[in-house]
Design an enzyme around this catalytic site. Structure first.
Site, PDB file in Angstrom:
ATOM      1  N   GLY A 108       0.888  -1.158   0.000  1.00  0.00           N
ATOM      2  CA  GLY A 108       0.000   0.000   0.000  1.00  0.00           C
ATOM      3  C   GLY A 108       0.923   1.202   0.000  1.00  0.00           C
ATOM      4  O   GLY A 108       1.997   1.152   0.623  1.00  0.00           O
ATOM      5  N   THR A 136       1.646   4.073   1.346  1.00  0.00           N
ATOM      6  CA  THR A 136       2.372   4.625   2.504  1.00  0.00           C
ATOM      7  C   THR A 136       3.231   3.561   3.204  1.00  0.00           C
ATOM      8  O   THR A 136       4.274   3.884   3.765  1.00  0.00           O
ATOM      9  CB  THR A 136       1.376   5.230   3.512  1.00  0.00           C
ATOM     10  OG1 THR A 136       0.326   4.274   3.738  1.00  0.00           O
ATOM     11  CG2 THR A 136       0.789   6.527   2.973  1.00  0.00           C
ATOM     12  N   LEU A 137       2.782   2.285   3.149  1.00  0.00           N
ATOM     13  CA  LEU A 137       3.618   1.206   3.710  1.00  0.00           C
ATOM     14  C   LEU A 137       4.830   1.013   2.809  1.00  0.00           C
ATOM     15  O   LEU A 137       5.949   0.813   3.292  1.00  0.00           O
ATOM     16  CB  LEU A 137       2.780  -0.068   3.846  1.00  0.00           C
ATOM     17  CG  LEU A 137       3.350  -1.281   4.583  1.00  0.00           C
ATOM     18  CD1 LEU A 137       4.249  -2.148   3.730  1.00  0.00           C
ATOM     19  CD2 LEU A 137       4.085  -0.911   5.877  1.00  0.00           C
ATOM     20  N   ASN A 138       4.623   1.107   1.483  1.00  0.00           N
ATOM     21  CA  ASN A 138       5.735   0.919   0.552  1.00  0.00           C
ATOM     22  C   ASN A 138       6.830   1.947   0.812  1.00  0.00           C
ATOM     23  O   ASN A 138       8.022   1.634   0.783  1.00  0.00           O
ATOM     24  CB  ASN A 138       5.262   1.054  -0.905  1.00  0.00           C
ATOM     25  CG  ASN A 138       4.121   0.116  -1.242  1.00  0.00           C
ATOM     26  OD1 ASN A 138       3.853  -0.841  -0.514  1.00  0.00           O
ATOM     27  ND2 ASN A 138       3.415   0.397  -2.327  1.00  0.00           N
ATOM     28  N   TYR A 167      -9.364  -3.017  -6.834  1.00  0.00           N
ATOM     29  CA  TYR A 167      -9.388  -2.905  -5.369  1.00  0.00           C
ATOM     30  C   TYR A 167     -10.608  -3.565  -4.746  1.00  0.00           C
ATOM     31  O   TYR A 167     -11.708  -3.485  -5.296  1.00  0.00           O
ATOM     32  CB  TYR A 167      -9.469  -1.431  -4.940  1.00  0.00           C
ATOM     33  CG  TYR A 167      -8.332  -0.546  -5.359  1.00  0.00           C
ATOM     34  CD1 TYR A 167      -7.035  -0.792  -4.940  1.00  0.00           C
ATOM     35  CD2 TYR A 167      -8.577   0.573  -6.150  1.00  0.00           C
ATOM     36  CE1 TYR A 167      -6.005   0.054  -5.306  1.00  0.00           C
ATOM     37  CE2 TYR A 167      -7.554   1.428  -6.518  1.00  0.00           C
ATOM     38  CZ  TYR A 167      -6.264   1.164  -6.099  1.00  0.00           C
ATOM     39  OH  TYR A 167      -5.247   2.001  -6.455  1.00  0.00           O
ATOM     40  N   GLY A 220       6.748   5.026  -7.867  1.00  0.00           N
ATOM     41  CA  GLY A 220       6.571   6.345  -7.245  1.00  0.00           C
ATOM     42  C   GLY A 220       6.825   6.295  -5.742  1.00  0.00           C
ATOM     43  O   GLY A 220       7.477   7.172  -5.175  1.00  0.00           O
ATOM     44  N   ASP A 221       6.319   5.243  -5.101  1.00  0.00           N
ATOM     45  CA  ASP A 221       6.513   5.110  -3.649  1.00  0.00           C
ATOM     46  C   ASP A 221       7.988   4.909  -3.323  1.00  0.00           C
ATOM     47  O   ASP A 221       8.491   5.409  -2.308  1.00  0.00           O
ATOM     48  CB  ASP A 221       5.714   3.919  -3.112  1.00  0.00           C
ATOM     49  CG  ASP A 221       4.246   4.010  -3.471  1.00  0.00           C
ATOM     50  OD1 ASP A 221       3.736   5.134  -3.617  1.00  0.00           O
ATOM     51  OD2 ASP A 221       3.603   2.954  -3.618  1.00  0.00           O
TER      52      ASP A 221
HETATM   53  O1  LIG Z   1      -3.184   1.970  -5.150  1.00  0.00           O
HETATM   54  C1  LIG Z   1      -3.105   1.836  -3.934  1.00  0.00           C
HETATM   55  O2  LIG Z   1      -3.950   2.245  -3.141  1.00  0.00           O
HETATM   56  C2  LIG Z   1      -1.942   1.167  -3.370  1.00  0.00           C
HETATM   57  O3  LIG Z   1      -1.498   1.566  -2.329  1.00  0.00           O
HETATM   58  C3  LIG Z   1      -1.353   0.039  -4.146  1.00  0.00           C
HETATM   59  C4  LIG Z   1       0.054   0.155  -4.615  1.00  0.00           C
HETATM   60  O4  LIG Z   1       0.936  -0.547  -3.730  1.00  0.00           O
HETATM   61  C5  LIG Z   1       0.578   1.543  -4.770  1.00  0.00           C
HETATM   62  O5  LIG Z   1      -0.428   2.372  -5.243  1.00  0.00           O
HETATM   63  C6  LIG Z   1       1.716   1.566  -5.735  1.00  0.00           C
HETATM   64  O6  LIG Z   1       2.002   2.892  -6.031  1.00  0.00           O
HETATM   65  P1  LIG Z   1       2.850   3.433  -7.253  1.00  0.00           P
HETATM   66  O7  LIG Z   1       4.198   3.791  -6.692  1.00  0.00           O
HETATM   67  O8  LIG Z   1       2.115   4.632  -7.717  1.00  0.00           O
HETATM   68  O9  LIG Z   1       2.916   2.334  -8.294  1.00  0.00           O
END
Ligand SMILES: O=C(O)C(=O)C[C@H](O)[C@H](O)COP(=O)(O)O
Length: 309
Positions: free
Chosen positions: A29, A31-33, A102, A258-259
């Site tokens: 997710g 913010t966890l990433n 989702y 991006g994260d």
């Molecule tokens: O979409 C969501 O709510 C999530 O958190 C799932 C994904 O882990 C990130 O969105 C990945 O993010 P990007 O760095 O933009 O590829």
């Protein structure tokens, strides 16, 4: 004393394709990433990484918390919800380009700002607080002022507030609500980490420079605009500069790029490095992440990136 990096948002179960209709179960997710990336890039004695969220009390929620804790992320401020559980998302790839489905409407994380005291305690000693447009989008509108008040308090006592709009239009009722909510997010921030194509589609910015200027005009002193494989545009110390991305010829899955960039950028800023050096580390982390499937890479791989390998 170690600096405290607090990241606020939702972690989900992640399903990423493993071929032949099989899926690999992970946890991720936005913010966890980024918290995971900062953990892997920063020495343990220099930075303490905290995740601020809410999960259920079921076995899957326990496993998610154990997963983050095993990486050295402080999960003491992950609240427990006796009724709800964690959400889920699935990655679909077209080439290396990712899109997401989702199942997250009833996730416990939607209530992460329901307890004002718990949120304030989670941010009380934070040196840097990170949140995203996804964090804002999942909150019931009546809980958003609680989050903004806690962020303003942290900012008033000197914390850096970092924000990535991470535009996910599906999570907002309509584009007007997204524009209003995300602009509030930017106003709360001292470092903004937007992505140009997302901002162009939502706000009509004609260039990455226009994205940087519009966000700076909301009162954000430091803005770094990501643009995929194209250069990042940095607004810092009142001037705009451009910073090329690393060239990657063997990308397999852009999820988490991006994260990961944000993690590199923020880890470098926590270590006292300049915005320009931070953008370079951001690019290096993103380039490594898109070479493997799913949003996360191992802590050893992150340590190798931090060491310049
Ligand atoms: O979409 C969501 O709510 C999530 O958190 C799932 C994904 O882990 C990130 O969105 C990945 O993010 P990007 O760095 O933009 O590829």
């Amino acid at each position: 004393m170690a600096k405290v990096f607090a990241s606020i948002g939702e972690c989900m179960v992640e399903l990423s394709g493993a071929g032949d209709g099989l899926y690999r179960r992970g946890f991720a997710g936005d913010t966890l990433n980024t918290a995971w990336g900062v953990r892997g890039l920063s020495p343990d004695d220099a930075v303490s990484v905290r995740y601020v969220s809410r999960v259920g009390t079921d076995a899957l929620s326990d496993e998610m918390v154990r997963f983050a804790a095993a990486a050295g992320i402080d999960t003491a401020h992950v609240g427990r919800d006796p009724v709800r559980t964690v959400g889920l998302y699935m990655i679909t790839l077209q080439g290396a380009e990712r899109s997401f489905s989702y199942w997250r409407d009833a996730a416990a994380a939607r209530r992460l700002a329901a307890d004002r005291g718990a949120l304030e305690a989670a941010l009380a000693d934070a040196d840097m607080v990170y949140f995203s447009g996804i964090t804002l989008a999942i909150l019931p509108p009546e809980d958003r002022p609680t989050l903004f008040t806690a962020l303003a308090d942290a900012r008033a006592r000197g914390a850096v507030i970092a924000f990535d709009a991470n535009v996910r239009l599906r999570l907002w009722p309509d584009a007007d609500a997204a524009r209003a909510g995300l602009s509030d997010g930017y106003r709360a921030a001292t470092i903004a980490l937007p992505t140009h194509p997302d901002e162009r589609d939502l706000f009509g910015d004609r260039s990455p420079e226009a994205t940087a200027r519009r966000i700076a005009a909301l009162g954000v002193p430091e803005v770094v605009v990501k643009d995929g494989a194209d250069p990042a545009t940095l607004f810092a110390d009142g001037g705009l500069t451009s910073h090329p991305a690393e060239r990657v010829d063997d990308a397999v899955d852009t999820t988490g790029a991006g994260d990961g960039f944000n993690a590199g950028y923020l880890a470098a800023r926590l270590a006292g490095r300049s915005p320009v050096e931070a953008a370079l580390l951001g690019h290096r982390v993103a380039a490594r992440i898109i070479r493997s499937r799913g949003a996360l890479i191992g802590l050893d791989a992150l340590a190798a990136v931090a060491a310049g390998a």
